[in-house]
Design a protein around this motif. Structure first.
Motif, PDB file in Angstrom:
ATOM      1  N   ALA A 196       0.852  -1.201   0.000  1.00 25.31           N
ATOM      2  CA  ALA A 196       0.000   0.000   0.000  1.00 25.31           C
ATOM      3  C   ALA A 196       0.879   1.240   0.000  1.00 25.31           C
ATOM      4  N   GLY A 197       1.962   1.190  -0.765  1.00 25.30           N
ATOM      5  CA  GLY A 197       2.969   2.244  -0.719  1.00 25.30           C
ATOM      6  C   GLY A 197       2.743   3.377  -1.686  1.00 25.30           C
ATOM      7  N   ILE A 198       3.880   3.968  -2.159  1.00 23.13           N
ATOM      8  CA  ILE A 198       3.832   5.204  -2.941  1.00 23.13           C
ATOM      9  C   ILE A 198       3.382   4.966  -4.377  1.00 23.13           C
ATOM     10  N   GLY A 199       3.418   3.725  -4.857  1.00 27.08           N
ATOM     11  CA  GLY A 199       3.018   3.441  -6.221  1.00 27.08           C
ATOM     12  C   GLY A 199       4.053   3.872  -7.251  1.00 27.08           C
ATOM     13  N   ILE A 200       3.756   3.567  -8.505  1.00 27.63           N
ATOM     14  CA  ILE A 200       4.700   3.840  -9.597  1.00 27.63           C
ATOM     15  C   ILE A 200       3.953   4.584 -10.696  1.00 27.63           C
ATOM     16  N   PRO A 201       4.497   5.700 -11.200  1.00 24.77           N
ATOM     17  CA  PRO A 201       3.845   6.419 -12.300  1.00 24.77           C
ATOM     18  C   PRO A 201       3.618   5.500 -13.493  1.00 24.77           C
ATOM     19  N   LYS A 202       2.479   5.639 -14.132  1.00 23.31           N
ATOM     20  CA  LYS A 202       2.100   4.745 -15.227  1.00 23.31           C
ATOM     21  C   LYS A 202       3.115   4.779 -16.366  1.00 23.31           C
ATOM     22  N   GLU A 203       3.614   5.998 -16.688  1.00 20.62           N
ATOM     23  CA  GLU A 203       4.516   6.123 -17.827  1.00 20.62           C
ATOM     24  C   GLU A 203       5.885   5.497 -17.561  1.00 20.62           C
ATOM     25  N   GLU A 204       6.169   5.157 -16.309  1.00 23.58           N
ATOM     26  CA  GLU A 204       7.477   4.586 -15.977  1.00 23.58           C
ATOM     27  C   GLU A 204       7.421   3.081 -15.733  1.00 23.58           C
ATOM     28  N   GLN A 205       6.231   2.529 -15.719  1.00 29.50           N
ATOM     29  CA  GLN A 205       6.106   1.104 -15.391  1.00 29.50           C
ATOM     30  C   GLN A 205       6.743   0.210 -16.451  1.00 29.50           C
ATOM     31  N   ALA A 206       6.727   0.651 -17.722  1.00 34.89           N
ATOM     32  CA  ALA A 206       7.312  -0.163 -18.795  1.00 34.89           C
ATOM     33  C   ALA A 206       8.829  -0.270 -18.667  1.00 34.89           C
ATOM     34  N   HIS A 207       9.464   0.690 -17.951  1.00 34.90           N
ATOM     35  CA  HIS A 207      10.927   0.694 -17.813  1.00 34.90           C
ATOM     36  C   HIS A 207      11.379   0.111 -16.473  1.00 34.90           C
ATOM     37  N   LEU A 208      10.450  -0.352 -15.674  1.00 34.86           N
ATOM     38  CA  LEU A 208      10.765  -0.718 -14.297  1.00 34.86           C
ATOM     39  C   LEU A 208      11.759  -1.871 -14.201  1.00 34.86           C
ATOM     40  N   PHE A 209      11.761  -2.750 -15.195  1.00 29.15           N
ATOM     41  CA  PHE A 209      12.623  -3.931 -15.131  1.00 29.15           C
ATOM     42  C   PHE A 209      13.903  -3.755 -15.948  1.00 29.15           C
ATOM     43  N   GLU A 210      14.196  -2.508 -16.311  1.00 28.98           N
ATOM     44  CA  GLU A 210      15.443  -2.228 -17.018  1.00 28.98           C
ATOM     45  C   GLU A 210      16.573  -2.000 -16.027  1.00 28.98           C
ATOM     46  N   ARG A 211      17.803  -2.179 -16.510  1.00 29.20           N
ATOM     47  CA  ARG A 211      18.974  -2.031 -15.657  1.00 29.20           C
ATOM     48  C   ARG A 211      19.143  -0.579 -15.216  1.00 29.20           C
ATOM     49  N   PHE A 212      19.417  -0.394 -13.938  1.00 26.69           N
ATOM     50  CA  PHE A 212      19.691   0.899 -13.300  1.00 26.69           C
ATOM     51  C   PHE A 212      18.473   1.820 -13.240  1.00 26.69           C
TER      52      PHE A 212
END
Length: 523
Positions: free
Chosen positions: A446-462
């Motif tokens: 139930a935390g801060i969440g992730i912006p929708k436009e950034e979710q596609a990059h979440l599993f990228e390095r760094f």
């Protein structure tokens, strides 16, 4: 020319020299001196340090220096080499002489009148006990050959430049627009046969119409230039097949009178593609540099975070030992906790390098997924006072083929993130479900969440979400990158569902090997 043999009589016989040589001044000239002096080249003899003991009279005729100077000045040859050859030529000769090898090389000397003389030096080595004793050779004047060679190279260069200038497609038309001349490249660019190229201008234009991306603009420019005979023009033409041509047009003049027009077509498709590719690579390089800079900033912060308290704990331990105070286990545990944090960071870096190189290895065995999830969940049960942890598992045991340690690493990372990115506390729920041929593990917070436009990059390095500052959240941006590789190597899939300010749910789907009742699993 053959090498001079060491057993020849005359000036090259052991112990003999020219009349004006340094060893036997005043000695009568050998019967072979006239023969040697008539050779069209400088016959010479020297010791391995290039001190000359014999030089034929051709040296004075060719270079203008008295022969006596070759004997009197130990460094005469070295000093009169061309400045550009002064380093390499002696070294080349010296290395060959040390190996007692005959050799041949070309260099320049400066004549007494300032001329540059090219010489081909053919050298043989007289050895004693395996060491060079004398150098003997002949210097042949090849200046004219060199000039002829340079002239030939220049002619070839001009011919190549001329051929290169005809690499464009050329078309010459008269004032009426009828073709009067064209070259092979013009036909190749437009795919025309000789018969088609020989047609009238209007027929030729109709032939190429279907090849043009924008034929109307192409023909409009042609009509405009025919209406203005003195005009010059440059534009870019795109073809339907993706090629790009640069089109040049100039009036053709004869004795000041315009007699027609010259069209030049240059295929610049490769250059345009390269420029576009360069732009893409440059853009990606800028992005990579930004990622690198962000990573270095984060990494320096993350590595210093455990180092500072670790140094403090070790200093306190040292002080306690020096003052003979008791060292409590709690102090040691605190230091070890910081060491563990460093180990996690270093292990993430190592794993990331393995992933990038495609060398992540798995030890695959049948693994009880509920058992692995339960063990990881138990390790986190008492780690936070602000969070409520809950775990829901199926009634049956679910087996997957995989690496137990790596699967535990994935779940550990997801739970750590759930706790870290819900700083105000709340429930963290772990759920294991089984449907069809897949098992799905979900970690929800139930935390801060992730912006929708950034979710596609979440599993990228760094990658780190912009709403997760370095201070307070930490991490190198490698955990999810590593998790994705581990899951995909198990034939599974990992994804996220999240809304900014309303928490996140990470799902890991794995193919099921088998299922069985839980009581059977413990028999």
């Amino acid at each position: 020319m053959a090498f001079i043999q060491p057993d020849l009589p005359g000036p090259f016989a052991p112990g003999s020299s020219r009349q004006d040589g340094p060893e036997h001044p005043g000695r009568e000239r050998s019967a072979h001196d006239g023969l040697v002096d008539s050779i069209d080249g400088i016959v010479w003899e020297a010791d391995p340090s290039f001190r000359f003991t014999f030089v034929s009279q051709q040296a004075q005729r060719l270079l203008g220096y008295p022969v006596q100077r070759w004997y009197q000045e130990p460094d005469f040859w070295l000093k009169h080499l061309h400045p550009e050859d002064r380093e390499w030529a002696p070294s080349h000769c010296r290395e060959a002489a040390e190996a007692c090898l005959p050799h041949e090389f070309e260099y320049r000397m400066l004549a007494s009148d300032g001329r540059v003389v090219w010489l081909r030096d053919i050298v043989t080595v007289v050895e004693e006990a395996g060491r060079p004793h004398r150098l003997r050779g002949i210097m042949v004047d090849i200046t004219e050959q060199r000039r002829a060679q340079e002239g030939l190279q220049h002619t070839v260069s001009v011919l190549e430049a001329t051929l290169e200038s005809t690499a464009d497609g050329l078309l010459v038309v008269d004032r009426a627009g009828e073709a009067t001349a064209y070259n092979r490249r013009f036909k190749e660019i437009w795919g025309l046969s000789d018969a088609q190229a020989g047609l009238g201008d209007a027929a030729m234009l109709d032939t190429v119409r279907d090849r043009l991306k924008d034929p109307e603009a192409f023909f409009a420019r042609v009509r405009e230039l025919y209406a203005m005979p003195e005009a010059e023009s440059f534009d870019v033409v795109e073809l339907r097949d993706g090629r790009v041509l640069e089109r040049y047009s100039l009036p053709q003049r004869q004795r000041g009178t315009i007699t027609g027009r010259v069209w030049s077509f240059r295929d610049v498709s490769a250059r345009v593609r390269a420029e576009r590719e360069q732009e893409r690579l440059l853009r990606e390089a800028h992005e990579a540099i930004q990622v690198r800079d962000d990573f270095l900033s984060i990494a320096s912060h993350e590595l210093k975070t455990p180092l500072t308290p670790l140094r403090l704990h070790l200093q306190l331990l040292r002080h306690a030992l020096e003052s003979h105070q008791p060292v409590t286990p709690g102090r040691v545990d605190k230091a070890l906790a910081q060491v563990r944090k460093l180990s996690v960071l270093i292990n993430d870096l190592l794993d990331a390098s393995f992933v990038g190189a495609g060398r992540m290895e798995l030890q695959r065995t049948p693994v009880s997924l509920p058992e692995v999830v339960g063990e990881v969940f138990s390790d986190f049960r008492d780690t936070s006072d602000r969070h409520v942890l809950a775990y829901t598992a199926p009634d049956e045991d679910v087996l997957v083929q995989g690496d137990r340690g790596r699967l535990a690493q994935v779940l550990t990372n997801l739970l750590e993130n759930a706790l870290k990115y819900s700083p105000l506390g709340g429930e963290v729920r772990v759920t294991l479900t089984h449907s069809g041929g897949d098992a799905v593990v979900t970690v929800q917070d139930a935390g801060i969440g992730i912006p929708k436009e950034e979710q596609a990059h979440l599993f990228e390095r760094f990658f780190r979400a912009r709403n997760a500052p370095v201070s307070g959240f930490g991490g190198l941006g490698l955990g999810l990158y590593i998790c994705r590789d581990i899951v995909e190597r198990h034939g599974g899939h990992i994804w996220v569902e999240s809304a900014l300010g309303h928490g996140s749910a990470f799902h890991v789907s794995l193919p099921v090997l088998a299922t069985r009742a839980l009581h059977d699993a413990h028999v």
